[in-house]
Design a protein around this motif. Structure first.
Motif, PDB file in Angstrom:
ATOM      1  N   ASN A   1       0.820  -1.213   0.000  1.00 10.85           N
ATOM      2  CA  ASN A   1       0.000   0.000   0.000  1.00 10.85           C
ATOM      3  C   ASN A   1       0.853   1.263   0.000  1.00 10.85           C
ATOM      4  O   ASN A   1       0.450   2.281  -0.554  1.00 10.85           O
TER       5      ASN A   1
ATOM      6  N   LYS B   1       0.485   4.122  -2.824  1.00 11.37           N
ATOM      7  CA  LYS B   1       0.245   5.532  -2.488  1.00 11.37           C
ATOM      8  C   LYS B   1       1.249   6.441  -3.182  1.00 11.37           C
ATOM      9  O   LYS B   1       0.908   7.556  -3.607  1.00 11.37           O
TER      10      LYS B   1
ATOM     11  N   ARG C   1      -8.722   4.508 -10.818  1.00 10.27           N
ATOM     12  CA  ARG C   1      -8.403   3.712  -9.631  1.00 10.27           C
ATOM     13  C   ARG C   1      -7.177   2.863  -9.942  1.00 10.27           C
ATOM     14  O   ARG C   1      -7.030   2.328 -11.037  1.00 10.27           O
TER      15      ARG C   1
ATOM     16  N   ASP D   1      -5.061  -5.258  -3.878  1.00  9.04           N
ATOM     17  CA  ASP D   1      -5.408  -3.976  -3.269  1.00  9.04           C
ATOM     18  C   ASP D   1      -5.856  -3.031  -4.370  1.00  9.04           C
ATOM     19  O   ASP D   1      -5.610  -3.272  -5.562  1.00  9.04           O
TER      20      ASP D   1
ATOM     21  N   MET E   1      -6.892   1.473  -4.916  1.00  2.15           N
ATOM     22  CA  MET E   1      -7.036   2.807  -4.332  1.00  2.15           C
ATOM     23  C   MET E   1      -7.556   3.779  -5.381  1.00  2.15           C
ATOM     24  O   MET E   1      -7.108   3.742  -6.531  1.00  2.15           O
TER      25      MET E   1
ATOM     26  N   HIS F   1      -9.030   9.020   2.371  1.00  6.02           N
ATOM     27  CA  HIS F   1      -7.700   8.749   1.848  1.00  6.02           C
ATOM     28  C   HIS F   1      -6.808   9.997   1.962  1.00  6.02           C
ATOM     29  O   HIS F   1      -5.968  10.261   1.148  1.00  6.02           O
TER      30      HIS F   1
END
Length: 294
Positions: free
Chosen positions: A204, A208, A267, A281, A283, A291
């Motif tokens: 993650n 990010k 996404r 995963d 995001m 977020h």
């Protein structure tokens, strides 16, 4: 403990009683081995309806021959206790022989949405998911059903199936629940060794970093390439995919430098293997209060 139904007849009898009382029904399907992510869906379900039904069924139709059907974690007593604490009213625990009796031949396939991302390395998976979810929704006949956004592709497949088949149920997505280091909660995280678990927490973080670069107007292609290299350096054995796609139809985004309009629907999706464990995963790129740490 919640009431437990192990047969379709018991399930429908209880749901029918609630219907006669004018109560609405929310449904949370699971494969057990429950964690805080699952329980957050039960909490969300309580906001959507008067009564909550959760199923626990390890669905053989979504496992290939070489996958972990036999070793998938099963903790019925603990799961029922967790459901009770979360406010679940009824647990549905069917057997495979009930769901797929002798002579069973019907399957549900959702085209297009099922073919990319996880559909490449697990071509059997979404057919198995669509089939069992279709059966469970028909069996429970809820007003609303809740699915976790960690399996975002699965959520979109189910939404399309419900729309295409005119099924009278509202499908809702629940936000991803993460560990302290940001790793998305999953029943399969239990497979990780101590060293693998430490490396897994970087998934993650690296994702990010890609989003931060994309928001800043940097090259998405370069950010993705660097992220793949970083995952391998952090101990992942294979990067199955790391891609930017549209949320609505999961189509690949080919624009290298995203503008605000593209970010609203973009996404980031990832799947990577470490040891014997495959982690997924996703995001959103658009800034969101949930977020704010990106």
């Amino acid at each position: 403990m919640p009431a437990v139904s192990r047969s379709l007849e018991d399930l429908r009898m209880q749901v029918g009683t609630w219907r006669q009382q004018g109560l609405s029904i929310a449904f949370v399907p699971t494969m057990g081995a429950l964690h805080a992510g699952h329980l957050s869906l039960v909490t969300l379900a309580a906001q959507k309806a008067d009564r909550i039904v959760a199923s626990i069924f390890v669905n053989p139709k979504q496992f290939a021959a070489h996958e972990d059907l036999d070793t998938y974690p099963r903790h019925e007593a603990q799961d029922l206790a967790k459901l009770a604490a979360a406010g679940c009213d009824l647990a549905f625990l069917p057997q495979a022989t009930q769901m797929y009796p002798a002579g069973y031949t019907t399957a549900v396939t959702v085209e297009n949405l099922s073919t990319d991302l996880c559909g490449v390395s697990r071509p059997h998976f979404f057919g198995g998911v669509a089939t069992v979810v279709c059966k469970l929704l028909n069996q429970c006949q809820p007003d609303v059903a809740i699915f976790g956004e960690k399996d975002f592709q699965q959520l979109q497949v189910i939404k399309r199936m419900v729309r295409d088949l005119d099924m009278p149920v509202q499908i809702e997505g629940g936000p991803i629940i993460r560990e302290a280091d940001g790793l998305a909660m999953s029943s399969r995280n239990a497979y990780l060794t101590a060293n693998e678990r430490k490396s897994a927490g970087m998934l993650n973080v690296i994702m990010k970093n890609v989003i931060t670069k994309a928001r800043a107007g940097d090259s998405v292609e370069m950010a993705l390439r660097q992220a793949r290299e970083s995952l391998l350096q952090e101990g992942f054995d294979t990067v199955d995919y790391l891609e930017m796609r549209r949320e609505d139809d999961l189509s690949l985004i080919s624009i290298d430098r995203l503008k605000a309009a593209e970010m609203d629907q973009a996404r980031l999706f990832a799947a990577a293997i470490i040891g014997k464990t495959r982690l997924i995963d996703n995001m959103p790129l658009a800034p969101h209060p949930d977020h704010s740490d990106l």
